[in-house]
Design an enzyme around this catalytic site. Sequence first.
Site, PDB file in Angstrom:
ATOM      1  N   LYS A   1     -70.704 193.012 105.476  1.00 28.84           N
ATOM      2  CA  LYS A   1     -72.012 193.017 106.139  1.00 28.84           C
ATOM      3  C   LYS A   1     -72.267 194.360 106.822  1.00 28.84           C
ATOM      4  O   LYS A   1     -73.382 194.874 106.814  1.00 28.84           O
ATOM      5  CB  LYS A   1     -72.072 191.906 107.204  1.00 28.84           C
ATOM      6  CG  LYS A   1     -72.261 190.517 106.660  1.00 28.84           C
ATOM      7  CD  LYS A   1     -72.430 189.548 107.831  1.00 28.84           C
ATOM      8  CE  LYS A   1     -72.557 188.123 107.357  1.00 28.84           C
ATOM      9  NZ  LYS A   1     -72.498 187.160 108.470  1.00 28.84           N
TER      10      LYS A   1
ATOM     11  N   TYR B   1     -64.056 196.313 101.685  1.00 26.94           N
ATOM     12  CA  TYR B   1     -64.357 197.690 102.110  1.00 26.94           C
ATOM     13  C   TYR B   1     -64.849 198.513 100.918  1.00 26.94           C
ATOM     14  O   TYR B   1     -65.910 199.124 100.965  1.00 26.94           O
ATOM     15  CB  TYR B   1     -63.086 198.294 102.698  1.00 26.94           C
ATOM     16  CG  TYR B   1     -63.208 199.719 103.196  1.00 26.94           C
ATOM     17  CD1 TYR B   1     -63.901 200.007 104.380  1.00 26.94           C
ATOM     18  CD2 TYR B   1     -62.603 200.778 102.515  1.00 26.94           C
ATOM     19  CE1 TYR B   1     -63.987 201.314 104.854  1.00 26.94           C
ATOM     20  CE2 TYR B   1     -62.680 202.080 102.988  1.00 26.94           C
ATOM     21  CZ  TYR B   1     -63.366 202.342 104.160  1.00 26.94           C
ATOM     22  OH  TYR B   1     -63.441 203.647 104.624  1.00 26.94           O
TER      23      TYR B   1
ATOM     24  N   ASN C   1     -80.272 198.618 107.314  1.00 27.39           N
ATOM     25  CA  ASN C   1     -80.945 198.871 108.598  1.00 27.39           C
ATOM     26  C   ASN C   1     -81.127 200.359 108.864  1.00 27.39           C
ATOM     27  O   ASN C   1     -82.188 200.801 109.322  1.00 27.39           O
ATOM     28  CB  ASN C   1     -80.159 198.219 109.743  1.00 27.39           C
ATOM     29  CG  ASN C   1     -80.309 196.702 109.739  1.00 27.39           C
ATOM     30  OD1 ASN C   1     -81.336 196.177 109.304  1.00 27.39           O
ATOM     31  ND2 ASN C   1     -79.299 195.996 110.212  1.00 27.39           N
TER      32      ASN C   1
HETATM   33  P1  NAD Z   1     -62.975 204.304 113.187  1.00 24.53           P
HETATM   34  O1  NAD Z   1     -62.593 202.876 113.029  1.00 24.53           O
HETATM   35  O2  NAD Z   1     -62.326 205.088 114.242  1.00 24.53           O
HETATM   36  O3  NAD Z   1     -64.551 204.426 113.407  1.00 24.53           O
HETATM   37  C1  NAD Z   1     -65.480 203.473 112.988  1.00 24.53           C
HETATM   38  C2  NAD Z   1     -66.412 203.169 114.156  1.00 24.53           C
HETATM   39  O4  NAD Z   1     -67.422 202.245 113.715  1.00 24.53           O
HETATM   40  C3  NAD Z   1     -65.694 202.521 115.333  1.00 24.53           C
HETATM   41  O5  NAD Z   1     -66.050 203.163 116.537  1.00 24.53           O
HETATM   42  C4  NAD Z   1     -66.172 201.079 115.304  1.00 24.53           C
HETATM   43  O6  NAD Z   1     -66.174 200.472 116.578  1.00 24.53           O
HETATM   44  C5  NAD Z   1     -67.566 201.249 114.727  1.00 24.53           C
HETATM   45  N1  NAD Z   1     -68.082 200.030 114.076  1.00 24.53           N
HETATM   46  C6  NAD Z   1     -67.440 199.211 113.204  1.00 24.53           C
HETATM   47  N2  NAD Z   1     -68.256 198.213 112.817  1.00 24.53           N
HETATM   48  C7  NAD Z   1     -69.439 198.416 113.451  1.00 24.53           C
HETATM   49  C8  NAD Z   1     -70.679 197.710 113.478  1.00 24.53           C
HETATM   50  N3  NAD Z   1     -70.866 196.592 112.753  1.00 24.53           N
HETATM   51  N4  NAD Z   1     -71.683 198.199 114.256  1.00 24.53           N
HETATM   52  C9  NAD Z   1     -71.507 199.311 115.010  1.00 24.53           C
HETATM   53  N5  NAD Z   1     -70.356 200.015 115.027  1.00 24.53           N
HETATM   54  C10 NAD Z   1     -69.338 199.565 114.260  1.00 24.53           C
HETATM   55  O7  NAD Z   1     -62.764 204.982 111.760  1.00 24.53           O
HETATM   56  P2  NAD Z   1     -63.030 206.474 111.256  1.00 24.53           P
HETATM   57  O8  NAD Z   1     -61.821 206.917 110.554  1.00 24.53           O
HETATM   58  O9  NAD Z   1     -63.611 207.310 112.331  1.00 24.53           O
HETATM   59  O10 NAD Z   1     -64.127 206.198 110.136  1.00 24.53           O
HETATM   60  C11 NAD Z   1     -65.490 206.522 110.316  1.00 24.53           C
HETATM   61  C12 NAD Z   1     -66.228 206.375 109.006  1.00 24.53           C
HETATM   62  O11 NAD Z   1     -65.677 207.261 108.033  1.00 24.53           O
HETATM   63  C13 NAD Z   1     -66.174 204.970 108.417  1.00 24.53           C
HETATM   64  O12 NAD Z   1     -67.415 204.631 107.846  1.00 24.53           O
HETATM   65  C14 NAD Z   1     -65.126 205.108 107.337  1.00 24.53           C
HETATM   66  O13 NAD Z   1     -65.330 204.176 106.293  1.00 24.53           O
HETATM   67  C15 NAD Z   1     -65.321 206.538 106.876  1.00 24.53           C
HETATM   68  N6  NAD Z   1     -64.090 207.074 106.270  1.00 24.53           N
HETATM   69  C16 NAD Z   1     -63.047 207.481 107.041  1.00 24.53           C
HETATM   70  C17 NAD Z   1     -61.881 207.947 106.432  1.00 24.53           C
HETATM   71  C18 NAD Z   1     -60.698 208.443 107.226  1.00 24.53           C
HETATM   72  O14 NAD Z   1     -59.693 208.792 106.624  1.00 24.53           O
HETATM   73  N7  NAD Z   1     -60.753 208.536 108.534  1.00 24.53           N
HETATM   74  C19 NAD Z   1     -61.799 207.974 105.032  1.00 24.53           C
HETATM   75  C20 NAD Z   1     -62.876 207.516 104.291  1.00 24.53           C
HETATM   76  C21 NAD Z   1     -64.030 207.089 104.916  1.00 24.53           C
END
Ligand code: NAD
Length: 325
Positions: free
Chosen positions: A93, A147, A101
């Site tokens: 979701k 995911y 959104n």
């Molecule tokens: P993270 O978990 O630290 O950050 C994700 C943030 O999104 C968190 O602060 C969490 O509280 C918030 N969040 C989750 N669900 C939410 C919702 N429904 N509404 C509002 N906020 C919500 O992870 P990250 O590593 O900083 O990842 C950030 C983004 O980058 C993500 O979309 C992730 O899929 C993508 N990404 C990261 C990596 C990596 O290696 N770090 C690799 C591929 C993709």
Amino acid sequence: MSVTKRILVTGGAGFLGSHLCERLVEQGHDVICLDNLFTSQKSNVEHLLGKKNFEFIRHDVTEPIFLEVDEVYNFACPAAPGHYQYNPIKTMKTSVLGAINMLGMAKRCRAKILQASTSEVYGDPEVHPQPESYRGAVNTLGPRACYDEGKRAAETLFMDYHRMNKVNIRMVRIFNTYGPRMHPYDGRVVSNFIRQALNGEAITLYGDGSQTRSFCYRDDLCEAIIRMMNGPDTFVGPVNIGNPGEFTIKQLAELVVKLTGSKSQLVFKPLPADDPLQRQPDITLARKHLNGWEPKVPLEEGLKKTIEWFRGIDMTKFRAPTPNY
Ligand code: NAD
Ligand code: UDP
């Protein structure tokens, strides 16, 4: 003279989002950080809270919200396997309703919007290294699918809003990124190994540790993301962002032990289902389109900075978002 933009960062309190917010605030933009704090905590953006050009909104991207913005970085989504598998339906979701959104907002505001996609769209890849043209091998039924398929559906939504509604989009496929402000209990390999090494706990290698990942330091990643957002509207991506330096998980464990001076032993645990055996980004497109961008921080240097940050935090102050680490 650069123009001050109103920029929304969803997931802005997370590991990558908080660093992006920091850079955008430094550049003088008016930054809104939106986060439900599922996998992060306010301390990641505490140093920004007093700034005139920063505000924090606790909100869930699966619910509509009306803001007036010029740019959106859509980063809200749990990213660590233990986090996104905790409530897989909510993960899907977050990717799909969150994209709808935020794309709706971008359409209404005529804002530019960038999607944080992932190397997971390639699944357990049969093509190595992975170029953007590779369509991937995701098991739609497995524990990682919430995911992987959520992020794939988000890419589809981005392209459809772009084609149908002329929304100005960008898509980046992020490969494993690490650095300061990773959650110590997110269960990802870099944070797990460093936490275990510093606490003198056993270092948990899943499988025989021969699977590979390519690790990109946070600063290199954020630089590429901002360049992508500011690049020409004709290049929407998806573009791979990562560091092609490829290591086995065992090599990573040994490096962390060396750099921390830890006495921790390596222990072997079962390999989780659908865990990709190899992963390395082909960054030809990024090199060509992102104004000479190149990852600069080698693994050893980035790990030293990350270890230093972990040494400086009080791990007992961090609440584990899920029991899976
Ligand atoms: P993270 O978990 O630290 O950050 C994700 C943030 O999104 C968190 O602060 C969490 O509280 C918030 N969040 C989750 N669900 C939410 C919702 N429904 N509404 C509002 N906020 C919500 O992870 P990250 O590593 O900083 O990842 C950030 C983004 O980058 C993500 O979309 C992730 O899929 C993508 N990404 C990261 C990596 C990596 O290696 N770090 C690799 C591929 C993709
Ligand atoms: N991994 C490991 N020990 C850990 C955590 C992870 O051996 O304590 C392995 C995991 O099985 C995977 C790799 O490290 O092969 C990267 O895992 P991570 O969760 O960081 O990211 P992803 O699998 O999503 O790339």
